[in-house]
Design an enzyme around this catalytic site. Structure first.
Site, mmCIF file in Angstrom:
data_model
loop_
_atom_site.group_PDB
_atom_site.id
_atom_site.type_symbol
_atom_site.label_atom_id
_atom_site.label_comp_id
_atom_site.label_asym_id
_atom_site.label_seq_id
_atom_site.Cartn_x
_atom_site.Cartn_y
_atom_site.Cartn_z
ATOM 1 N N CYS A 1 17.582 29.443 67.587
ATOM 2 C CA CYS A 1 18.651 29.248 67.538
ATOM 3 C C CYS A 1 19.035 29.191 66.348
ATOM 4 C CB CYS A 1 19.344 28.207 68.331
ATOM 5 S SG CYS A 1 18.815 28.123 70.319
ATOM 6 N N SER B 1 6.383 26.891 68.753
ATOM 7 C CA SER B 1 7.659 25.697 68.706
ATOM 8 C C SER B 1 8.459 25.752 67.688
ATOM 9 C CB SER B 1 6.915 24.223 68.808
ATOM 10 O OG SER B 1 7.772 23.162 68.717
ATOM 11 N N ASP C 1 13.349 30.996 79.251
ATOM 12 C CA ASP C 1 14.439 32.229 79.472
ATOM 13 C C ASP C 1 13.618 33.417 80.460
ATOM 14 O OD1 ASP C 1 15.815 30.779 77.757
ATOM 15 O OD2 ASP C 1 15.200 32.284 75.861
#
Lengths: 446, 446
Positions: free
Chosen positions: A42, A38, A281
């Site tokens: 980005c 977690s 993803d």
């Protein structure tokens, strides 16, 4: 009932937390191969920019919190190597080399994406870096702190490459970027892409398109990046040429793969096996404009699909609309935003696209501090529907794109869009918002 | 065919230019009572802030340009006093006191709005100012330049009052604001309104709610604003207590008036007389959420209704959706944005409103420079439809509201809104945009 989750990043932990909240009796067991869970991947380029901030700042919630406060059985350092769908069992090896296995009632695959590793001579040399997980970030920061790095070559010109260029530059490091294809940001309207390239060059980033790297060599205590007609002597190389879905496990388990070899999902986040879900993803999604499957790995989708999977697993039906292809990023002082399809993508999807691009101002007539803003819009000639848009400016580009996102989800036409009662005040835009101007111009062209 | 236009600001000149473009044979005659045409009234507070910028900077296009380049017969200093609908004639008096009259085939009324002038003893004293047209701006700037103004009292707390407070403060002038009602920005969520009030107080603006001014007196070479339990000794007073539609001419001509005595229009911008159109601040509009008539005088609507009127007058059908009640403004470092209905307005319109307000961050977890952002959303319990939203922050509030505007025009439900594929990058917001967070919270409450 036991839910096993493979992967403890955005999608995996969103699913875990929500599934447990939905049903506190659920036995939730998460296997994560790294020690990190977690975190905001980005945020890494921005963290790397600052030598005084530890990379651990990016951890949104520590593993201990998930374990103690949420009652999740979170096992880091556990790499799952196999899914046996007939006996409903996963097995693998932990960090100490001990094998483990466990049975599931429901399984969620949230293995994310992996960076593309080129088969490039010298790729394994020390000082050649990729940036995907927190350990990669640690490695880059460590390298910058222990070596005198004054010069870096970045291979690739995607979001991460661009963000890393700015990050390194802010640390006073000279940066050269290379890519084999001739166009800088090929999906962008060319005038806008040129403006973005100029932004990099203004900040003394070398932008070398059409340069295909042949090899990396150790050279004078540093590295040499060798292309056909260019060489870069640098202290570090960052390879950021894209990512692929981490779908090997799913593939080996016989699950159906789709676009770009991503795990194929229905609108309930279910794979081809009714007891196995996937999120994030590693998996595909429906595109809200085309209705077709796409693979666009991004953070919001990862979180959203995790929530939806959790709901469906715990018996609360949840369907996800899909992705609109929205992406925004910062290039020094520029904001770049896109959503939907560009002309090429629209053609490929069977539309008859019409495009318009305008230059406007970010503030009202005569308001101090106004800057140029470029807005592009694409629509389908036949139906009048908006298919996509791009924005670029030093202010107000990123949040403006969300109006077009909303229009795409609503299948709005350009004519309908021109009617929107958008915000106006002199410090924030002209009376006719740039998006209204481009929509009006596009309408005339259709 | 002759088109006569009364009023040469945004709505009037938008109509004139577009009608002539649509049909170059059209005889377009515009009567404007002042000497100023086509200027950015909204820019006045920002212009007044800067002693070095002439007020004429706000003129978007000079009268000469309209006359010479666009072939429009623009007569400034011409005040129309009467519309005779039976003989299709307007008549009035020019600046030299000479009467004039002219026949029309089609007529457009674009007389705008007038500031409310209170029946307050002392309102006509020198140094008591209103701010509506460019001449008012000239007068205020002239006063500031020729007198030593160190202290101003603003009566009213609407957009213009707030913008003027910031403008004067930036010139080093002490500012006190007063209003009779107890709540600061009464239409805003109370927590958000308190935050906005704190922003003013942080910048040393005195905010005095519940203060009803009884009179203004000449006092020691300056002015004294006297209320029941407060007095303000100042050098200048600005009265900004709202505007009313300038609909007298239309009323005298027997045209139907509607909400707030504004000129009542159909969706083609036509008044109750088939040859007379109206546009801009003098006229009403349909609200996109309620479908009911409202009077919300704002610049975008003025321009848009001008264009629509021009199209309909020249035989090209154009229908305008209406207004969503969008308004944005700046209060020092804060951006304030709203669209649609608040809870009270929703109740009045017959909805069953549910409200939610959240506090989030303007940037991603651990991203430097993050600030709080407040987002409020209102929806109808029965249908799930979004009815309105408010945003407040030091960054990213204004342009974010346009996504909700788009949702209102599309009659989107809160559940649909939670699915939107909004933009995400660490410098510009959290993974879950504040609007998505508030929509999720609101959905749970319904």
């Amino acid at each position: 009932m036991r839910l096993i989750i493979i992967g403890a990043d955005a999608a995996g932990m969103s699913t875990a937390s929500r599934a447990k909240r939905n049903d506190s009796s659920l036995d939730v067991l998460i296997f994560e191969k790294t020690e990190d869970v977690s975190y905001s991947a980005c945020g890494m380029p921005y963290n790397i920019a600052d030598p005084n901030r530890p990379i651990e700042d990016l951890v949104v919630r520590r593993a201990g919190v998930f374990r103690e406060e949420q009652g999740l059985d979170l096992r880091t350092g556990h790499r799952v190597d196999m899914i046996d769908t007939s006996s409903k069992k996963v097995s693998g090896v932990d960090a100490k080399g001990n094998p483990f296995s466990s049975n599931y009632d429901k399984l969620l695959i949230a293995t994310g994406a992996v960076p593309i590793r080129p088969s490039l001579p010298g790729f394994n040399l020390p000082g050649v870096m990729i940036l995907k997980n927190l350990d990669d970030g640690r490695r880059i920061k460590g390298y910058l702190e222990t070596r005198s790095v004054t010069n870096v070559c970045i291979i690739g010109m995607g979001y991460i490459a661009l963000e890393m260029a700015e990050s390194l530059k802010s640390r006073g490091i000279a940066v050269s970027m290379v890519k084999p294809r001739p166009r800088f940001i090929p999906w962008m309207n060319e005038i806008m892409a040129n403006r973005a390239q100029r932004e990099l060059e203004t900040h003394e980033i070398g932008v070398h398109t059409g340069v295909e790297v042949k090899r990396i060599e150790a050279y004078k205590g540093g590295l040499k990046v060798v292309a056909k007609n260019a060489e870069f002597e640098v202290d570090m190389v960052i390879v950021a040429i894209g990512v692929l879905p981490a779908s090997d496990l799913a593939d080996k388990a016989g699950l159906k793969l789709g676009v770009s070899q991503s795990v194929s999902l229905d609108r309930h986040m279910r794979t081809s096996n009714p007891d196995i879900y996937a999120a994030g993803d590693c998996a595909d999604a429906y595109h809200v404009v085309t209705g077709q499957k796409v693979w666009i790995p991004l953070a919001l989708r990862a979180n959203r699909s995790g929530w939806a999977a959790a709901d469906n697993i715990t018996g609360k039906e949840s369907i996800v609309d899909g992705v609109a292809g929205t992406a925004v990023f910062k290039v020094f002082d520029l904001q770049v935003a896109r959503t939907g399809l560009n002309v090429e993508e629209a053609k490929k999807a069977g539309f008859d696209p019409v495009e318009r691009m305008i230059e406007a101002s970010t503030r009202a007539h005569a308001h101090p501090g106004s800057a140029p803003i470029w807005a592009q819009m694409v629509a389908d000639r036949k139906t009048g529907r908006i298919l996509g848009a791009q924005l670029l400016s030093t202010e107000g580009a990123v949040h403006r794109i969300n109006a077009v996102v909303t229009a795409l989800h609503s299948k709005m036409t350009v004519t309908e869009f021109t009617q929107l009662d958008f915000a106006y005040a002199p410090p924030f835009g002209p009376v006719w918002d740039p998006l209204l101007v481009v929509a009006h111009q596009l309408m005339k062209k259709m």
